[in-house]
Scaffold this active site. Structure first.
Site, PDB file in Angstrom:
ATOM      1  N   ASP A 221       0.848  -1.189   0.000  1.00 34.64           N
ATOM      2  CA  ASP A 221       0.000   0.000   0.000  1.00 34.64           C
ATOM      3  C   ASP A 221       0.882   1.238   0.000  1.00 34.64           C
ATOM      4  OD1 ASP A 221       0.274  -1.148   2.958  1.00 34.64           O
ATOM      5  OD2 ASP A 221       0.356   1.033   3.023  1.00 34.64           O
ATOM      6  N   ASP A 223       1.400   4.785   1.906  1.00 36.82           N
ATOM      7  CA  ASP A 223       1.029   5.289   3.227  1.00 36.82           C
ATOM      8  C   ASP A 223       0.245   6.605   3.132  1.00 36.82           C
ATOM      9  OD1 ASP A 223       1.305   4.210   5.862  1.00 36.82           O
ATOM     10  OD2 ASP A 223       2.473   5.974   6.398  1.00 36.82           O
TER      11      ASP A 223
END
Ligand code: ZN
Length: 281
Positions: A221, A223
């Site tokens: 992912d 952040d």
């Protein structure tokens, strides 16, 4: 004191180690071991996250330990890190590969990026960080990861068609919550590139036991503070990690196959000349 450089079977008796290489990772890694059997190990620091599974990979003795427990009962701040590393050393392990899910702090590394950090920033707060609670025992930690295993791992990843980030700074946060946008922007502003919750104190405890430790990080992912990041969710992390698991497992197996038989790095010697307050297994 036991010879720090050579594997021993520790408390299990006999002369050959149960395993000399270990993978510490998520439960999806079980399937890479041939002729696997479980070994229950106790330590002066309590029980590890789970029994250790030992088996073979291409004729080499390899151990697997799921750091969160197989039912994922330990969140990052409750993992028995000291017991885990001690237990692995006590069955003969000297080199550890640590596959881990991380967030990216830069738009350069999107989900699915493989990264081998070479530096670490510790932002954890509540975890036991040392085996040496008495005396003056200060291990060198300027370079927290094994340089030899890292370079084998990077070369192997490239051969398999990955385009890995071959350096980077991993900031390890306390968790279990994700970062605020302000925290995330601050970390990124320092030039740190990866963020996770389990890489520390695993790395320093391995160093205190003179083990080789190498993080194999998969970006799941972006952040919260990075421009493209909408704020990370647990679903996103699990989905991206699961989607790359087969390929990542194959990479770990190939790294194990590619490691030289003997350690050729400074890691076995980090405790030379230090008067240890305890005897290592
Ligand atoms: Zn090493």
């Amino acid at each position: 004191m036991a010879d720090l450089a050579e594997p021993s079977r520790g408390g299990h008796g006999g002369s050959s180690p149960l395993a000399s290489i270990a993978v510490v990772g998520g439960s999806g890694f079980y399937e890479f071991l041939e002729d696997a059997e479980e070994v229950a190990v106790d330590t002066p620091f309590g029980a590890p996250s789970d029994p250790i599974t030992v088996g073979e990979v291409a004729g080499r003795r390899v151990a697997f330990l799921p750091r969160h427990g197989r039912d994922h009962r330990f969140p990052p701040h409750k993992i028995p890190y000291r017991a885990n590393l001690w237990a692995l050393r006590s069955i003969g392990v000297r080199r550890i590969l640590a596959p881990t899910a991380v967030g990216s702090l830069t738009h350069l590394y999107g989900p699915g990026t493989l990264a081998f950090p070479d530096q670490l920033v510790d932002r954890t707060r509540t975890r036991e960080q040392t085996y040496y609670d008495q005396g003056a025992c200060h291990v060198p930690f300027a370079d927290p990861y094994c340089p030899s295993v890292r370079s084998v791992a990077i070369a192997t990843a490239r051969e398999q068609g990955w385009v890995p980030a071959s350096s980077g700074t991993l900031v390890v946060i306390e968790g279990p919550r994700f970062s605020t946008r302000a925290e995330s922007r601050w970390y990124a502003g320092q030039g740190w590139t990866l963020i996770g919750m389990t890489g520390q104190p695993e790395a320093v405890l391995a160093r205190e036991l003179a083990l080789c430790y190498t993080a194999v990080a998969l970006v799941t992912d972006t952040d919260a503070g990075v421009e493209e990041g909408e704020g990370v969710t647990q679903d996103e992390v699990l989905r991206v990690f699961a989607g790359n698991l087969t390929r990542l497992r194959a990479l770990v197996v190939d790294i194990i196959k590619s490691l030289p038989a003997d350690r050729d790095c400074p890691c076995p010697h980090v405790l030379d000349g230090i008067d240890l307050p305890i005897t290592l297994p």
